[in-house]
Design an enzyme around this catalytic site. Structure first.
Site, PDB file in Angstrom:
ATOM      1  N   TYR A  61      41.097   5.863  64.142  1.00 34.39           N
ATOM      2  CA  TYR A  61      41.959   6.964  64.404  1.00 34.39           C
ATOM      3  C   TYR A  61      41.553   7.758  65.722  1.00 34.39           C
ATOM      4  CZ  TYR A  61      43.853  11.699  63.795  1.00 34.39           C
ATOM      5  OH  TYR A  61      44.455  12.725  64.090  1.00 34.39           O
TER       6      TYR A  61
ATOM      7  N   GLU B  83      48.216  11.859  69.308  1.00 34.46           N
ATOM      8  CA  GLU B  83      47.469  11.142  68.029  1.00 34.46           C
ATOM      9  C   GLU B  83      47.734   9.624  68.097  1.00 34.46           C
ATOM     10  OE1 GLU B  83      49.078  11.446  63.923  1.00 34.46           O
ATOM     11  OE2 GLU B  83      47.074  12.311  63.768  1.00 34.46           O
TER      12      GLU B  83
END
Ligand code: GDP
Ligand code: MN
Length: 399
Positions: free
Chosen positions: A118, A206
């Site tokens: 992530y 993101e």
């Protein structure tokens, strides 16, 4: 402004960040689908991805057929999978129960994934600077990881004047336990990502997941991007990221006439004020008195008669509007120009709901005279609290 995954990946690619090859199908016709799939003739499998402004598509499902918003399928079934997404309503944990209708479908090559990470850069309003977040538990919901295993999420601020430093990028590569070429690739990728973030006036990029492929390279499998609307004036390409299908219809209409400070809300009293501070005070006062605003509309201090008229038209059109509350502190903007805007709009749209105007300052008396002559049933007063109480009373009475 939210950017679709396929456009966000194009932007990443222009900053030398590796993304899987993909083609977006922009319309639901067999020829458009076939044309897009021609690029994958040599692939046995592809990933078919619904393009909506919400995440969690993989775990989400379509109301109509129960399938997921991200599907890995044999290329021969890709067309079917795309057709199963177009025009259908995808529900994810980010869309709520209403879901979102899919108007575009992205097809990408598959990637042989070894590990998922992530990675995100965002503006932290409390710290007033960008923050980098990374975790070696990618692919899943980062909010859950942050709650259950906070030690697995690395988070640090980035000095906006210095930008992301190489040592900070190396810290992330260490967290990901990369070595050799992949380690260097990760450092490069992070520095490029920061450049993309700063140069695009983003407030969020993101990448979830960023993957290490089985042959040892990094690739951004997904990308969620939000760009700062206030920076439109210096980015010609921002307009090309707009998707009218995703825009709230009244917000889109406001933008089209040059009103940029309009936000649709959940309540039933439409509000118009000149100035963002006055607008917020208006919303606060309504809230304190038990009312709920249907929107926030700041026409600013330089609004033309046409813009004011357009503002009123949008307010009256909003299906939830049960009352219109105008709060004008006339400075550069004279009160009578606002009254004229209301009068002009009622020549074509009937004023079927109660309207209360708080008029104060420049050309207040001219405004009051104009309103009286117009024969409109709007109430005008100088005191804000009196005005707010009046619109709440009138709206209730009209129920
Ligand atoms: P999201 O659910 O909206 O975040 O959509 P993603 O683009 O992140 O896709 C969901 C998940 O599908 C990812 O987290 C991956 O685990 C998986 N996925 C997507 N593309 C591929 C691929 O090419 N190969 C593999 N193995 N998994 C993929
Ligand atoms: Mn994702």
């Amino acid at each position: 402004m939210n950017v679709h995954e396929y456009r966000a990946k194009e932007l990443l690619k222009s900053f030398h960040i590796s993304v899987p090859f993909g083609v977006c199908i922009e319309e639901n016709t067999s020829s458009a689908i076939a044309a897009a799939l021609r690029a994958f003739e040599n692939h046995s499998k592809v990933v078919v991805k619904a393009q909506i402004h919400a995440g969690g598509r993989g775990k989400g499902h379509f109301k109509e057929n129960g399938t997921s918003g991200v599907r890995l399928v044999e290329t021969e079934h890709a067309s079917e999978a795309a057709v199963g997404m177009f025009g259908k309503t995808l529900m994810t944990n980010q869309t709520g129960t209403d879901g979102k209708i899919v108007h575009k479908v992205y097809v990408t090559e598959t990637v042989a994934v070894a590990r998922e990470f992530y990675l995100s850069l965002l503006i932290d309003r409390d710290r007033q600077c960008p923050v980098l977040m990374a975790s070696d538990s990618g692919g899943c919901d980062v909010e859950t990881v942050a709650q259950t295993h906070p030690e697995k999420v690395l988070m640090f601020p980035v000095d906006p004047l210095l930008g992301l430093q190489a040592f900070q990028a190396r810290r992330v590569a260490c967290l990901f336990q990369l070595s050799g070429g992949a380690f260097n690739e990760c450092v490069e990728l992070l520095l490029n990502l920061y450049r993309a973030f700063a140069a695009s006036d983003a407030y969020l990029i993101e990448i979830n997941p960023l993957v290490l492929t089985q042959d040892g390279h990094l690739s951004a499998l997904d990308c969620k991007m939000q760009l700062d609307d206030n920076a439109r004036f210096r980015h010609e390409n921002f307009a090309s990221f707009d998707d009218p299908n995703e825009a709230e219809p009244t917000e889109a209409e406001a933008k089209s006439v040059g009103i940029h400070n309009y936000v649709a809300l959940d309540g039933d009293i439409a509000c118009l004020a000149n100035g963002a501070g006055l607008g917020m005070a208006t919303l606060d006062l309504l809230d304190a008195l038990g009312g709920k605003a249907a929107n926030f509309l700041d026409i600013g201090d330089t609004a033309s008669a046409e813009q004011i008229e357009a503002g009123f038209r949008i307010l009256l059109k909003h299906p939830k509007t049960r009352g219109v509350f105008v709060n004008i502190f006339g400075g550069t903007l004279p009160c009578d120009r606002v009254v004229q805007g209301l009068i002009s709009v009622t020549e074509t749209v009937a004023l079927r709901v109660p309207c209360v105007m708080r008029l104060m300052g420049n050309h207040k008396n001219e405004g009051l005279t104009l309103l009286k002559r117009s024969g409109l049933s709007a109430i005008a007063t100088e005191d804000l609290t009196t005005a707010a109480k009046a619109i709440l009373r009138e709206t209730k009475a009209a129920l």
